[in-house]
Write an enzyme that holds these catalytic residues in place. Structure first.
Site, short mmCIF file in Angstrom:
data_model
loop_
_atom_site.label_atom_id
_atom_site.label_comp_id
_atom_site.label_asym_id
_atom_site.label_seq_id
_atom_site.Cartn_x
_atom_site.Cartn_y
_atom_site.Cartn_z
N GLU A 117 0.84 -1.21 0.00
CA GLU A 117 0.00 0.00 0.00
C GLU A 117 0.86 1.25 0.00
OE1 GLU A 117 -2.03 0.07 3.72
OE2 GLU A 117 -2.73 -2.00 3.53
N LYS A 119 2.46 4.47 1.50
CA LYS A 119 2.69 4.98 2.84
C LYS A 119 2.39 6.48 2.80
CE LYS A 119 6.13 4.91 6.55
NZ LYS A 119 5.84 6.25 7.01
N ASP A 121 2.07 10.17 3.77
CA ASP A 121 2.88 11.01 4.64
C ASP A 121 2.00 12.08 5.29
OD1 ASP A 121 5.09 11.78 5.95
OD2 ASP A 121 6.01 12.85 4.27
N TYR A 228 -6.22 2.85 6.91
CA TYR A 228 -5.56 1.63 6.42
C TYR A 228 -5.58 0.50 7.44
CZ TYR A 228 -2.07 4.45 8.81
OH TYR A 228 -1.43 5.26 9.72
N CYS A 426 4.08 45.88 -0.69
CA CYS A 426 4.01 47.15 -1.40
C CYS A 426 2.78 47.90 -0.89
CB CYS A 426 3.90 46.85 -2.90
SG CYS A 426 3.29 48.22 -3.86
N CYS A 431 -0.62 49.47 -7.59
CA CYS A 431 0.64 48.97 -8.15
C CYS A 431 0.34 48.04 -9.33
CB CYS A 431 1.39 48.21 -7.06
SG CYS A 431 2.70 47.15 -7.65
#
Ligand code: IVH
Length: 669
Positions: A117, A119, A121, A228, A426, A431
């Site tokens: 499967e 993994k 993170d 899982y 800014c 701008c």
């Protein structure tokens, strides 16, 4: 606004606060709510109304100011029913082979079957369901006791609060909370804009989000979960890992989308490699594969070491990194004026594509990593999507490298700057770079979705003085477009058609596109569904804004301030004149009938349904709602504890209706 005499209001406010706190506790901590969300909202709304009518009675820790009643002071400990273990890691095919040899010895002659499967993170989570209801969610902690993060996990949209089918009476499901890779990219862009330090990867972002003491922040982060495995399981257990996952899926829990199988060492190694080649397509970041023995009786027999089970192992993929030269650091100006330094790299191939630029986020990040112009650097794709400079190879320095200095003026308009958190910004809202980025964002897929109006065309149109602000988009005509380079008859017609189509986009798209500081897709959706029209939102005060799910204090202030600005009011007027939907097209259902046509209603007092619901009923029958009683009012709907509105209506001879009568006249035949 409910009116009430001065002696009744403090009592009612106290009573409401106590009731709301109690229902919060029942909902969030005891998972045993006694009233519906609607009824709860009605209480909250009544309290809000009273607090705004009596500002002297407002208190800083009122439940109207916090989602769930209160941000937690700290997480409570949660003891897992079965321990949460970790996995041993492997980094080579040889180590994988050794793992399988160990299992073969333990299995003697019995056949072995494995699943392979992704993994994921993320952040490990254990969720306890009792009789199908989510009662508690906890982080791993030390494996025995974790942090109780139930409130936060309840805000994750793919975690069911109730399981379907017939799950065991008591079960701990185990999985990972993650931030989708696509969300990670936009979250970091937003953080750069807001002067906040970026997250290094989606896992850190997920961990930071789930550990927020204020669930409103968690809710705004668009986390997701995947499951899982299981911990404690009451009753009969499935016989294989695959059937276990099939059960989780059947109960409505998300499971990994790709699970490979193998029965011998070569098969396992091949599966690990093939998962490695497709893992970039998964919505979550993966840092490896997990190889598990499928037979659960054997899992039990083989047991665990102190830290990890013997029947499973992780295989960690090499992070994909490449070495290159940092040629220069340029500075970009974003839509809210944030200056972002960008590394200009000698092009290099990494994780499936060539990268030549990488955001360096902000000045402090450059100092922290001691990045200099001319350095040899290692680059990777953070979260497999965003090019990032991860390390400087200091040993390669020649002494020719130059320190980077943030410009002292805006590189686009030469205007002055100010510091906001770690970001330089800014000061000039006109701008040119900001204007371009704002228009580009407004037209983007997350906002008004105007096909064809991307970065290049926005730049062309601004250069040709055809666009100076968002509203100008709606004044574009075909003839001047045709004068632009690379603009044919067909593309010009398509663009005009796409612009036209965007006029009727739902309100949340407009709200997201306007560039209100801190407002993103989730909050824009929440605001639109709460207020329905931009005028209602414009009229909202800070406490009202705070009562909305994903709106925290900073955002509420920012929204309120945005609507006070003369420029923004002018922009909204221009958009209104251009025929944009400012919410009126979103109004839920068209009138069901016209039995209340021509009536003008005012609502007062406490009803058993929420005000929104009552207003909806009136609108669906063709009636109108206004806030205060006047000669134009034709009906007053009065709930319990109605105050001065009732007095005024009676004085004007306006018919007053109680809830029972109201229900009778609006009941469906
Ligand atoms: S099984 C008994 N399967 O990786 C341990 N873990 O580094 C059962 N993880 O603690 C874990 N994806 O937090 C398993 N498909 C997956 C996983 C996975 C991610 C995490 C989990 C575990 C850690 C170990």
């Amino acid at each position: 606004m409910p009116e009430m005499n001065e002696t009744a209001a403090p009592d009612r406010i106290r009573e409401l606060r106590a009731q709301i706190e109690r229902h919060n506790d029942l909902y969030y901590h005891q998972a045993a709510p006694e009233i519906s969300d609607r009824e709860f909202d009605a209480l909250l709304r009544e309290l809000q109304d009273l607090e705004s009518a009596h500002p002297d009675l407002a208190i800083p820790d009122s439940p109207t100011l916090h989602v769930g009643g209160r941000p937690l002071e700290e997480f409570l400990p949660a003891k897992h029913l079965a321990p949460m273990q970790s996995l041993d890691n492997t980094y080579s095919a040889d180590e994988l082979r050794e793992f399988i040899i160990r299992l073969r010895k333990l299995a003697e002659d019995r056949p072995l079957h494995f699943t392979i499967e992704p993994k994921v993170d993320g952040v490990a989570i254990s969720i306890l369901y009792e009789h199908g209801r989510l009662v508690r969610a906890a982080t791993r902690g030390d494996g025995t006791t974790g942090d109780d993060v139930t409130q936060n996990v309840r805000t994750i949209s793919n975690v069911p609060h109730r399981l379907s089918g017939r799950p065991p009476a008591k079960i701990e499901v185990r999985g990972e909370i993650y931030l989708p890779k696509s969300v990670f990219a936009s979250l970091n862009t937003e953080r750069d804009e807001e002067g906040l330090p970026p997250f290094a990867n989606p896992r850190n972002a997920a961990a930071g989000s789930i550990k927020q003491l204020d669930p409103a922040i968690t809710a705004s982060r668009k986390l997701a979960a995947v499951f899982y495995g299981t911990g404690f399981w009451e009753g009969e257990h499935p016989v294989t890992g695959r059937t276990l996952l099939a059960s989780l899926e059947k109960w409505g829990l998300p499971v990994p989308e790709k699970i490979l199988e193998a029965s011998d060492t070569d098969g396992v190694v091949t599966a690990v490699e093939s998962l490695g080649s497709i893992r970039h397509n998964f919505v979550y970041e993966t840092d490896g594969a997990v190889i598990k023995l499928d037979n659960i009786a054997l899992r039990r027999e083989f047991g665990s070491t102190a830290k990890a089970p013997r029947w499973a192992i992780a295989y960690k993929y090499e992070p994909e990194r490449a070495e290159t030269r940092l040629l220069d650091i340029t500075v970009q100006v974003g839509r809210t004026g944030t200056l972002t330094p960008v590394a200009e790299l000698s092009p290099v191939f990494v994780s499936g594509s060539t990268i030549s630029r990488a955001t360096l986020h902000n000045e402090e990040e450059i100092q922290r990593k001691d990045i200099r112009i001319g350095d040899t650097v290692l680059v990777e794709k953070a979260g497999e999507v965003i090019p990032a400079v991860v390390e400087v190879k200091k040993a390669c320095r020649t002494g020719e490298e130059r320190l980077f200095q943030m410009p002292t003026n805006c590189p686009s308009c030469m205007g002055s700057l100010h510091k906001d958190g770690v970001a330089w910004k800014c000061n000039n809202p006109s701008c040119p770079a900001q204007v371009r980025r704002r228009i580009e964002y407004f037209a983007s897929k997350q906002a008004m979705d105007i096909e064809g109006l991307g970065e290049a065309l926005v730049n062309q149109l601004v250069d040709a003085s055809l666009l100076a602000n968002i509203a100008d988009i709606y004044a574009l005509e075909k003839a001047p477009l045709l004068a632009l380079e690379r603009m044919g008859e067909k593309s010009a017609s398509n663009l005009i058609a796409a612009i036209d189509e965007s006029r009727s986009r739902p309100l949340w798209r407009l709200l997201n596109g306007l560039g209100i500081p801190h407002v993103g897709v989730t909050s824009a959706r929440d605001l639109a569904s709460h207020f329905h029209t931009i005028d209602a939102l414009k009229a909202a005060d800070v406490p009202t804004l705070l009562s909305i799910h994903s709106i925290g204090a900073i955002m509420a202030e920012a929204i309120h301030t945005w609507f006070q600005s003369a420029d923004n009011i002018a922009l909204l007027d221009a958009l209104r004149s251009a025929g944009l939907n400012l919410g009126e097209l979103d109004e839920a259902a068209p009138p069901t009938d016209t039995r209340l046509a021509g009536t003008n209603w005012v609502l007062t007092g406490t009803l058993s349904i929420s005000r929104e619901e009552a207003s909806d009923i009136i609108r669906r029958h063709g009636g109108k709602i206004t806030g205060s009683v006047s000669k134009k009012t034709t009906h007053l709907l009065a709930g319990e504890d109605a105050g001065s509105k009732l007095a005024k209506a009676s004085a004007l001879g306006i018919p007053v209706m109680n809830e029972t009568a109201f229900r009778e006249i609006t009941a469906q035949e």
